[in-house]
Motif scaffolding. Structure first.
Motif, short mmCIF file in Angstrom:
data_model
loop_
_atom_site.label_atom_id
_atom_site.label_comp_id
_atom_site.label_asym_id
_atom_site.label_seq_id
_atom_site.Cartn_x
_atom_site.Cartn_y
_atom_site.Cartn_z
N ASP A 102 0.83 -1.22 0.00
CA ASP A 102 0.00 0.00 0.00
C ASP A 102 0.86 1.26 0.00
OD1 ASP A 102 -2.38 -1.40 -0.05
OD2 ASP A 102 -2.69 -1.30 2.13
N GLU A 103 1.91 1.28 0.82
CA GLU A 103 2.80 2.44 0.86
C GLU A 103 3.52 2.64 -0.46
OE1 GLU A 103 4.15 2.50 5.56
OE2 GLU A 103 5.07 1.03 4.20
N ALA A 104 3.98 1.56 -1.07
CA ALA A 104 4.67 1.66 -2.36
C ALA A 104 3.72 2.20 -3.43
CB ALA A 104 5.22 0.29 -2.77
N MET A 105 2.49 1.71 -3.44
CA MET A 105 1.52 2.19 -4.41
C MET A 105 1.22 3.67 -4.20
SD MET A 105 -1.09 -1.01 -4.82
CE MET A 105 -1.64 -0.77 -6.51
N GLU A 106 1.13 4.09 -2.96
CA GLU A 106 0.87 5.50 -2.66
C GLU A 106 2.04 6.38 -3.10
OE1 GLU A 106 -0.74 9.02 -1.69
OE2 GLU A 106 -1.79 7.10 -1.79
N TYR A 151 3.59 10.19 -9.44
CA TYR A 151 3.36 9.98 -10.87
C TYR A 151 4.52 9.26 -11.55
CZ TYR A 151 -0.44 13.24 -10.13
OH TYR A 151 -1.56 13.86 -9.66
N PHE A 152 5.03 8.21 -10.90
CA PHE A 152 6.06 7.39 -11.54
C PHE A 152 5.71 5.92 -11.39
CE2 PHE A 152 7.61 8.86 -7.39
CZ PHE A 152 7.80 7.68 -6.71
N ARG A 153 6.36 5.08 -12.22
CA ARG A 153 6.00 3.67 -12.29
C ARG A 153 7.08 2.72 -11.79
NH1 ARG A 153 4.80 5.08 -17.89
NH2 ARG A 153 6.43 3.60 -18.34
N HIS A 154 8.20 3.27 -11.34
CA HIS A 154 9.29 2.41 -10.86
C HIS A 154 9.82 2.97 -9.55
CE1 HIS A 154 9.08 1.75 -15.20
NE2 HIS A 154 9.30 0.50 -14.85
N LEU A 155 10.02 2.08 -8.60
CA LEU A 155 10.42 2.49 -7.25
C LEU A 155 11.62 1.65 -6.80
CD1 LEU A 155 9.54 4.23 -4.77
CD2 LEU A 155 8.16 2.28 -4.06
N PRO A 156 12.80 2.29 -6.71
CA PRO A 156 13.96 1.55 -6.20
C PRO A 156 13.75 1.15 -4.74
CG PRO A 156 14.61 3.65 -7.18
CD PRO A 156 13.12 3.65 -7.05
N VAL A 157 14.33 0.03 -4.37
CA VAL A 157 14.28 -0.43 -2.99
C VAL A 157 15.71 -0.36 -2.45
CG1 VAL A 157 13.70 -2.33 -1.43
CG2 VAL A 157 12.35 -1.96 -3.52
N LEU A 158 15.88 0.44 -1.40
CA LEU A 158 17.21 0.64 -0.81
C LEU A 158 17.24 0.11 0.61
CD1 LEU A 158 17.90 4.36 -1.86
CD2 LEU A 158 18.44 2.27 -3.13
N GLU A 159 18.37 -0.48 0.96
CA GLU A 159 18.61 -0.92 2.33
C GLU A 159 19.97 -0.38 2.74
OE1 GLU A 159 17.68 -4.88 4.82
OE2 GLU A 159 18.80 -5.19 2.95
N ASN A 160 19.98 0.46 3.77
CA ASN A 160 21.20 1.12 4.20
C ASN A 160 21.87 1.89 3.07
OD1 ASN A 160 20.91 0.02 6.83
ND2 ASN A 160 21.86 -1.87 6.13
N GLY A 161 21.04 2.54 2.23
CA GLY A 161 21.55 3.34 1.14
C GLY A 161 22.00 2.57 -0.08
N ARG A 162 21.88 1.26 -0.04
CA ARG A 162 22.30 0.40 -1.15
C ARG A 162 21.10 -0.16 -1.88
NH1 ARG A 162 27.48 1.63 -1.73
NH2 ARG A 162 28.86 -0.11 -1.31
N LEU A 163 21.20 -0.24 -3.19
CA LEU A 163 20.14 -0.77 -4.02
C LEU A 163 20.01 -2.28 -3.80
CD1 LEU A 163 18.09 -0.23 -6.32
CD2 LEU A 163 19.94 -0.85 -7.90
N VAL A 164 18.79 -2.72 -3.46
CA VAL A 164 18.54 -4.16 -3.31
C VAL A 164 17.48 -4.65 -4.28
CG1 VAL A 164 19.34 -4.31 -0.93
CG2 VAL A 164 16.93 -3.80 -1.38
N GLY A 165 16.83 -3.72 -5.00
CA GLY A 165 15.82 -4.12 -5.97
C GLY A 165 15.09 -2.93 -6.53
N ILE A 166 14.14 -3.22 -7.39
CA ILE A 166 13.27 -2.18 -7.94
C ILE A 166 11.89 -2.81 -8.13
CG2 ILE A 166 13.94 -2.64 -10.34
CD1 ILE A 166 13.64 0.46 -10.77
N ILE A 167 10.87 -2.05 -7.79
CA ILE A 167 9.49 -2.49 -7.91
C ILE A 167 8.84 -1.67 -9.01
CG2 ILE A 167 7.26 -2.69 -6.75
CD1 ILE A 167 8.79 -2.53 -4.09
N SER A 168 8.09 -2.34 -9.86
CA SER A 168 7.33 -1.62 -10.88
C SER A 168 5.86 -1.64 -10.50
CB SER A 168 7.52 -2.25 -12.26
OG SER A 168 6.84 -3.49 -12.32
#
Length: 115
Positions: A61-65, A71-88
């Protein structure tokens, strides 16, 4: 991006942190600003530098919000400032559909169970 059917590309700094994101929208803006300069353009020239990111603990729900309000379709996922994934947004929609189908199956089993 078009050849791989990718909607955005993350740009990482030398230390592995996210420096920016280049989305289809950024490429379209760069083309509109001067298509003759596009061949020499670098990611740094067109990327969005202020990148909104999620953490592994961010709920669906938070990611969708975040995506909806920004107004974007891709959301990087960071852990301790490091990229661990991306959600579309596609990932989130598929998850929601699976969730609704599971709920529907549970309701059907409940309704049709023997008394």
């Amino acid at each position: 991006m078009a050849g791989q059917r990718i909607g955005s590309v993350l740009v990482l700094a030398d230390d592995g942190s996210v420096a920016g994101i280049v989305s289809e929208r950024d490429v379209v803006k760069a083309v509109a600003a001067g298509p003759e300069r596009l061949a020499e353009a670098r990611a740094a020239d067109m990327m969005t530098r202020h990148v909104i990111a999620a953490s592994p603990e961010t709920s669906v729900d938070e990611a969708m919000e975040l995506m909806d309000s920004g107004y974007f379709r891709h959301l990087p996922v960071l852990e301790n400032g490091r990229l661990v994934g991306i959600i579309s947004i596609r990932d989130l929609v598929k998850y929601r559909i699976m969730q609704h189908e599971s709920d529907l199956d549970s309701l059907k089993r409940y309704i049709t169970r023997p008394s």
